[in-house]
Scaffold this active site. Structure first.
Site, PDB file in Angstrom:
ATOM      1  N   LYS A 134      -1.007  -0.981  -8.318  1.00  0.00           N
ATOM      2  CA  LYS A 134      -0.889  -0.788  -6.867  1.00  0.00           C
ATOM      3  C   LYS A 134      -1.500  -1.995  -6.167  1.00  0.00           C
ATOM      4  CE  LYS A 134      -1.461   3.371  -4.034  1.00  0.00           C
ATOM      5  NZ  LYS A 134      -2.378   4.504  -3.802  1.00  0.00           N
TER       6      LYS A 134
HETATM    7  O1  G3P Z   1      -3.128   7.107  -1.970  1.00  0.00           O
HETATM    8  C1  G3P Z   1      -2.829   6.726  -0.684  1.00  0.00           C
HETATM    9  C2  G3P Z   1      -2.772   7.820   0.352  1.00  0.00           C
HETATM   10  O2  G3P Z   1      -2.084   8.925  -0.086  1.00  0.00           O
HETATM   11  C3  G3P Z   1      -3.975   8.041   1.157  1.00  0.00           C
HETATM   12  O3  G3P Z   1      -3.993   9.224   1.890  1.00  0.00           O
HETATM   13  O4  G3P Z   1      -5.170  10.963   3.140  1.00  0.00           O
HETATM   14  O5  G3P Z   1      -6.357   8.800   2.627  1.00  0.00           O
HETATM   15  O6  G3P Z   1      -4.517   8.886   4.308  1.00  0.00           O
HETATM   16  P1  G3P Z   1      -5.074   9.478   3.079  1.00  0.00           P
END
Ligand code: G3P
Length: 215
Positions: free
Chosen positions: A83
């Protein structure tokens, strides 16, 4: 639509696997930090549990460093997907790593043009962050729709991996607009099967089943 789980917590991954619908895993530095465990060891364990792609994020400031870390991560297991954040450095590393046959997930996508650039650089996945856009009163799902149109216009094989999912309706909307993958936190996965009418219906059938005379 494929279902990935957005976590680095092995217990949550095992619980999601038991449901029989898990196609992969995404992690990020914040999720790894939450586990309190070493990065490489955690990724290796997750890769041994789940046969699908497991995103492991590189953290660097130059393309060369992203490439070095990406190669190291890819060597941990066959199903590691490196990633990388969308940036000039990340994009250059994406091109090099994918040309070596390494899967790459380009993350922190907030604009359709970022996704198009990633597709041109051969990304395996792009990760638009729906919830973080909704959080600032933008419309996260619109981003998925626009990327879908752009990729379909030109036949890009790059998969749209909807990330930053906050609730079941996000998952439904992702499926409606044609995201290839939704990466979902365990707390949301556990809500995907429930409905108050299902709960009360099961209770009623169970209660009535007890009233049926045995033969
Ligand atoms: O892995 C990336 C993503 O899904 C992050 O989510 O909840 O931290 O905005 P959030």
């Amino acid at each position: 639509m494929k279902f990935f789980i957005d976590t680095a917590d092995v217990r949550e991954i095992k619980q999601a696997l038991a449901l029989g619908v898990l196609d992969g895993v995404t992690t990020n530095p914040s999720l790894i930090a939450k586990t309190g465990r070493p990065f490489h060891e955690t990724i290796q364990e997750i890769c041994s549990l789940v046969p699908g792609p497991v995103s492991a994020e590189a953290v660097a400031e130059s393309a060369d460093e992203f490439i070095k870390q990406g190669r190291e991560l890819a060597a941990l297991a066959d199903n590691v997907c490196v990633k990388l954040p969308i940036s000039e450095e990340g994009l250059a590393a994406c091109k090099t790593l994918t040309s070596e046959g390494i899967m790459v997930n380009m993350t922190l996508i907030f604009q359709p043009i970022q996704a198009l650039m990633c597709a041109k650089a051969g990304a395996t996945f792009v990760s638009p962050f729906i919830g973080r856009l909704d959080d600032i009163s933008a419309t996260g799902m619109r981003l998925i729709e626009e990327i879908r149109v752009i990729f379909d216009n030109y036949g890009y094989a790059t998969e749209i991996l909807a990330a930053s999912i906050r609730h079941p309706q996000h998952v439904v909307d992702c499926a409606l607009v044609g995201a290839d993958v939704a990466t979902i936190p365990y707390a949301v996965i556990s809500k995907l099967l429930s409905h108050p009418l299902t709960t009360s219906g099961i209770e009623k059938f169970n209660a009535d089943a007890k009233k049926i005379p045995s033969a």
